[in-house]
Each structure stands twice: as structure tokens, then as C-alpha cells.
Design a protein around this motif. Structure first.
Motif, PDB file in Angstrom:
ATOM      1  N   LEU A  14       4.833 -40.539  40.316  1.00  0.00           N
ATOM      2  CA  LEU A  14       4.885 -39.590  39.035  1.00  0.00           C
ATOM      3  C   LEU A  14       4.087 -38.332  39.014  1.00  0.00           C
ATOM      4  O   LEU A  14       2.963 -38.530  39.573  1.00  0.00           O
ATOM      5  CB  LEU A  14       5.138 -40.246  37.637  1.00  0.00           C
ATOM      6  CG  LEU A  14       5.907 -41.554  37.323  1.00  0.00           C
ATOM      7  CD1 LEU A  14       5.988 -42.091  36.083  1.00  0.00           C
ATOM      8  CD2 LEU A  14       7.287 -41.372  38.051  1.00  0.00           C
ATOM      9  N   PRO A  15       4.237 -37.340  38.473  1.00  0.00           N
ATOM     10  CA  PRO A  15       5.719 -36.804  37.932  1.00  0.00           C
ATOM     11  C   PRO A  15       6.700 -36.766  38.967  1.00  0.00           C
ATOM     12  O   PRO A  15       6.436 -36.377  40.040  1.00  0.00           O
ATOM     13  CB  PRO A  15       5.337 -35.466  37.197  1.00  0.00           C
ATOM     14  CG  PRO A  15       4.186 -35.047  37.895  1.00  0.00           C
ATOM     15  CD  PRO A  15       3.373 -36.311  38.610  1.00  0.00           C
ATOM     16  N   CYS A  16       7.968 -36.845  38.579  1.00  0.00           N
ATOM     17  CA  CYS A  16       9.085 -36.493  39.265  1.00  0.00           C
ATOM     18  C   CYS A  16      10.508 -36.341  38.366  1.00  0.00           C
ATOM     19  O   CYS A  16      10.431 -36.914  37.334  1.00  0.00           O
ATOM     20  CB  CYS A  16       9.308 -37.590  40.312  1.00  0.00           C
ATOM     21  SG  CYS A  16      10.211 -39.065  39.803  1.00  0.00           S
ATOM     22  N   GLN A  17      11.205 -35.678  39.093  1.00  0.00           N
ATOM     23  CA  GLN A  17      12.504 -35.362  38.264  1.00  0.00           C
ATOM     24  C   GLN A  17      13.770 -36.196  39.058  1.00  0.00           C
ATOM     25  O   GLN A  17      13.950 -36.301  40.163  1.00  0.00           O
ATOM     26  CB  GLN A  17      12.983 -33.757  38.429  1.00  0.00           C
ATOM     27  CG  GLN A  17      14.466 -33.546  37.950  1.00  0.00           C
ATOM     28  CD  GLN A  17      14.313 -33.084  36.421  1.00  0.00           C
ATOM     29  OE1 GLN A  17      13.285 -32.669  35.749  1.00  0.00           O
ATOM     30  NE2 GLN A  17      15.433 -33.514  35.689  1.00  0.00           N
ATOM     31  N   ARG A  22      13.026 -36.105  33.404  1.00  0.00           N
ATOM     32  CA  ARG A  22      11.712 -35.759  34.139  1.00  0.00           C
ATOM     33  C   ARG A  22      10.708 -36.805  33.681  1.00  0.00           C
ATOM     34  O   ARG A  22      10.436 -36.829  32.566  1.00  0.00           O
ATOM     35  CB  ARG A  22      11.372 -34.751  33.787  1.00  0.00           C
ATOM     36  CG  ARG A  22       9.935 -34.052  34.261  1.00  0.00           C
ATOM     37  CD  ARG A  22       9.942 -32.648  34.730  1.00  0.00           C
ATOM     38  NE  ARG A  22       8.483 -32.441  35.400  1.00  0.00           N
ATOM     39  CZ  ARG A  22       8.154 -32.535  36.467  1.00  0.00           C
ATOM     40  NH1 ARG A  22       8.926 -32.978  37.292  1.00  0.00           N
ATOM     41  NH2 ARG A  22       6.968 -32.416  36.937  1.00  0.00           N
ATOM     42  N   LEU A  24       7.135 -38.091  33.437  1.00  0.00           N
ATOM     43  CA  LEU A  24       5.765 -37.395  33.403  1.00  0.00           C
ATOM     44  C   LEU A  24       4.586 -38.395  33.908  1.00  0.00           C
ATOM     45  O   LEU A  24       3.845 -37.924  34.939  1.00  0.00           O
ATOM     46  CB  LEU A  24       5.617 -36.865  31.894  1.00  0.00           C
ATOM     47  CG  LEU A  24       6.779 -36.278  31.593  1.00  0.00           C
ATOM     48  CD1 LEU A  24       6.522 -35.975  29.900  1.00  0.00           C
ATOM     49  CD2 LEU A  24       6.799 -34.967  32.265  1.00  0.00           C
ATOM     50  N   PHE A  25       4.395 -39.491  33.269  1.00  0.00           N
ATOM     51  CA  PHE A  25       3.297 -40.378  33.794  1.00  0.00           C
ATOM     52  C   PHE A  25       3.742 -41.711  33.257  1.00  0.00           C
ATOM     53  O   PHE A  25       4.709 -42.176  32.333  1.00  0.00           O
ATOM     54  CB  PHE A  25       1.944 -39.857  33.311  1.00  0.00           C
ATOM     55  CG  PHE A  25       1.871 -39.810  31.583  1.00  0.00           C
ATOM     56  CD1 PHE A  25       1.665 -40.826  30.919  1.00  0.00           C
ATOM     57  CD2 PHE A  25       2.213 -38.754  30.889  1.00  0.00           C
ATOM     58  CE1 PHE A  25       1.516 -40.774  29.461  1.00  0.00           C
ATOM     59  CE2 PHE A  25       2.093 -38.484  29.587  1.00  0.00           C
ATOM     60  CZ  PHE A  25       1.856 -39.596  28.866  1.00  0.00           C
TER      61      PHE A  25
END
Ligand SMILES: C[S@@+](CC[C@H](N)C(=O)[O-])C[C@H]1O[C@@H](n2cnc3c(N)ncnc32)[C@H](O)[C@@H]1O
Length: 390
Positions: A14-17, A22, A24-25
Motif C-alpha cells: 500500500l498505497p494502491c488503487q 484507493r 491508503l495504509f
């Protein structure tokens, strides 16, 4: 409550979409390592997914940050399954579709709307705990020039009333999913013509949860304009007596009392009690005084380098009380790679707020948003700064 049981998942970076979400953490509870919070943002709304790894892995939305409408949670849970490439063992989340009524009506407002642009109209009415919405909708149709604010904490009731607003094309109702007792502090002084509290839950065993209290009545007097009315209607003799005594505790007031008064529309509850031949009591407070304006509240920021993880560990699980307020440091989480996360409740004992705070090297911030800008919250925030600093 939407939830999914999983197995054989892979941790993702993370982060990733992924999909509409999305991520975040991730933050892990320092005392219960099998509990994680995963911060996610869908359609611009940040919130947490709660993950518990026991025999099976359970994911569901976190209660404090739970967004509205529910399809945002469904979306995030389904996207989390894709993100972790997990096998679904059981789930009550089948599709993440937007309710047509949420799409068609703009009547449901977030609390921030009322903080930044409280609606203004010469005639404003508020209904606390509108339930099926029968009374609210009837009043709104009868008084098209009045703005009605309906406050409820029960999601299915809100969705049901949104549906009616959309079907009947009603444009003078605003709905809010929030505790009405906290909302009162946000209302400008002398701005409301009527407040309806019809058949509130009597909470005989947990009286601190009652809507009517000395603080609520004092706020009602502040926000009502001169000759404005607070209308309490109840079938509970106990609640009636309790409210009567609470009203009588005020130094000065003008009160009307009715027994078995008919009103233009009866609610579902009222119909039930009438069938059982129960008495119905009205206590109507008429405000006689102009109240002072509230000063604007500045901000809920924290100084830089506020505290370190040792201080947070020392506070974790403790409670501090002062005057009528408290701060309870409920749970501490370690954010993967970067900082700490604290879950806390604070405020007035009868109407606490539940919040998260993120601590990073260079900043301390509330997540997903600052507390609502009420005088009580501001006072507790100032105290919190001192406490955290140690
Ligand atoms: C017994 S029901 C009555 C509903 C409606 N007024 C009627 O007469 O049919 C009480 C309602 O108040 C809502 N409620 C309880 N506490 C509340 C609070 N603090 N803020 C907003 N709504 C609340 C409950 O969710 C419930 O729908």
C-alpha cells in the motif's frame, strides 16, 4: 452490516488503487495483533475497513468511520478481496451498486454541510428521530416554504425516507445521519421555529442515552427563535415524568402540557399505542428569550512534534476526566512503515464522540476528518493537546 469471510489472501503493498478504491495504509493493534485497520478511500470518502484474523479472516467496515451510503463499504470490501486475491468463504456483499434513491436525491447531507453552510430560511423546523418519516413528510408537504431538517441514527429509516423524498419529489427536506444531541451545538442561535421529538426511545435502563436532557433543553432554548417551540410527544409515562422534571429544573420557562391531543398525522408508533389504548403526552416548551450568538470556532489543529510512541503507549487504555468531559484512549495501532494511530472517545459523558488520530513524524491529524466544530469538542481538543504532550 456488510462483511466477508476470507482465506488464503496475499498481503498487498500500500498505497494502491484497485477498482473504485484507493487503499491508503494498514495499521495493526499493538495489543491484539490479529486486528488491523485498512484505510481506504472510495469516491473521495476515506474510512477504515476492519480486518480480524482468527480461524477465518473477517473484513467489515469500522463503526466509527463508516461512510454513507452503504454501497461505498460494499465497493471497498469487494475491491479488498481483489486486492488480496483472496478466496471468499462467506459473504453478505453481493454487488456494490448505488441505490437509485441516493443518486436521485441530494436530501441526505453530511454533517460537514451543516458546519460550513448551515441552511438559512425564515422558517426552519427540525425533527429528531423521524423513524418512518410519516410526520416529517406530512409536515414538509403541508409547509412547502419551511425547510425541514430530519435527524436519524437508524440507516434503514433514512433510506426509506430518501426513497419517499425522491418518489414525491420533495425539495424542502434535508436529512442527516447523526446523533441529534451533538448536532444541537452546531445550530445558530435564534434560528429555528420548531423542534419535534416524537416518541423518543425511553431508554429506561440507560437514561444517559435519552435525547431529552438538561443540556439538550438548554441548547433547544438557545437555537429556537422567540416563540419557537420544542414539542416532545411520548407514550411513556416514565419518560413524560422524567422530561417534566428536567424542564422544571430550568430557572424560567413557558410550558404547555396536553394529554391525548390529536395531531394532523399519527406516526407508526402512535398508531400502535392508540390501538393499545395507551395515553399520549405532549410537553411543549415555548421559548421566550433571545439568545446570544455563538462565536466562530477557529480550528482543530495540533502543534508539530506533539508526542512520541512511548507517550502514546503510556496513554493507551487510560481515561482522563475533567469537569463534565472525558478523554478515553481506547486502542493504539502501529501504522505500517509510518507512525501510530490512536482510537479515542471524548467529549461530554452523555454524548461522546469517537475518533481516530494519526501521528506521524511531522504531523498529528484527525482521520478521516476533524471533530465537529462544537464548543465542547473544541474545549476537549485543547485539553487533548496538553495530555498528549505529557
Ligand atoms: C421510537 S422511534 C420513533 C420514531 C418516530 N418519531 C415515530 O414517532 O414513529 C425513535 C427514533 O429515534 C431515533 N433516535 C434515537 N436516538 C437518537 C439520537 N440521539 N439522534 C437521532 N435519532 C435518534 C431512533 O433511531 C428511532 O428511529
Amino acid at each position: 452490516m456488510p462483511h466477508i469471510h476470507l482465506k488464503e489472501y496475499q498481503e498487498a503493498t500500500l498505497p494502491c488503487q484497485i477498482g473504485m478504491s484507493r487503499f491508503l495504509f494498514r495499521a495493526t493493534n499493538v495489543n491484539h495483533r490479529n486486528e488491523q485497520l485498512i484505510a481506504v478511500e472510495v469516491e473521495g470518502k476515506p474510512f477504515f475497513i476492519l480486518r480480524k484474523d482468527e480461524k477465518k479472516c473477517l473484513i467489515k467496515s469500522d463503526k466509527i468511520t463508516r461512510p454513507s451510503p452503504t454501497y461505498l463499504i460494499h465497493t471497498a470490501l469487494l475491491d479488498y478481496v481483489s486486492l488480496t486475491d483472496a478466496k471468499v468463504l462467506s459473504s453478505n456483499v453481493h454487488t456494490a451498486h448505488k441505490s437509485i434513491h441516493f443518486q436521485e436525491t441530494t436530501a441526505l447531507k453530511p454533517i460537514e454541510f451543516f458546519v460550513t453552510q448551515f441552511p438559512q430560511n425564515d422558517s426552519m423546523h427540525i425533527e429528531v428521530g423521524f423513524g418512518s418519516g410519516r410526520h416529517l413528510i406530512h409536515q414538509a408537504l403541508q409547509h412547502p416554504n419551511t425547510t425541514f431538517i430530519g435527524i436519524e441514527i437508524h440507516r434503514p429509516s433514512i433510506e426509506q425516507v430518501l426513497k419517499q423524498i425522491s418518489i414525491q419529489n420533495i425539495d424542502n427536506i434535508l436529512l442527516l445521519d447523526y446523533d441529534a444531541r451533538l448536532f444541537m451545538e452546531l445550530i445558530p442561535s435564534n434560528s429555528i421555529e420548531k423542534i419535534y421529538v416524537h416518541f423518543p426511545v425511553p431508554w429506561d435502563k440507560k437514561p444517559h442515552r435519552r435525547v431529552i436532557s438538561k443540556a439538550f433543553i438548554e441548547e433547544a432554548i438557545r437555537v429556537l427563535n422567540v416563540n419557537g417551540k420544542l414539542e416532545l410527544r411520548t407514550d411513556s409515562e416514565n419518560y413524560y415524568m422524567y422530561s417534566y422534571e428536567t424542564f422544571m429544573g430550568l430557572r424560567q420557562l413557558s410550558l404547555e402540557i396536553h394529554k391525548n391531543r390529536s395531531i394532523a398525522v399519527s406516526s407508526k408508533y402512535e398508531d400502535r399505542w392508540r390501538l393499545m389504548e395507551k395515553n399520549i403526552y405532549d410537553l411543549i416548551l415555548i421559548n421566550t428569550e433571545e439568545s446570544p450568538k455563538r462565536n466562530a470556532i477557529l480550528h482543530f489543529k495540533f502543534p508539530k512534534k506533539l508526542c512520541n510512541s512511548k507517550r502514546l503507549e503510556a496513554l493507551n487504555g487510560t481515561t482522563v476526566t475533567f469537569e463534565e468531559e472525558f478523554i478515553h484512549y481506547e486502542r493504539l495501532y502501529r501504522i505500517e512503515n509510518d507512525g501510530m494511530l490512536l482510537r479515542l472517545s471524548f467529549g461530554n459523558f452523555k454524548q461522546p464522540e469517537h475518533l481516530y488520530l494519526i501521528f506521524r513524524d511531522d504531523e498529528t491529524i484527525y482521520f478521516p476528518q476533524e471533530p465537529i466544530a462544537t464548543p465542547t469538542n473544541y474545549k476537549v481538543h485543547q485539553r487533548l493537546i496538553k495530555e498528549l504532550h505529557g
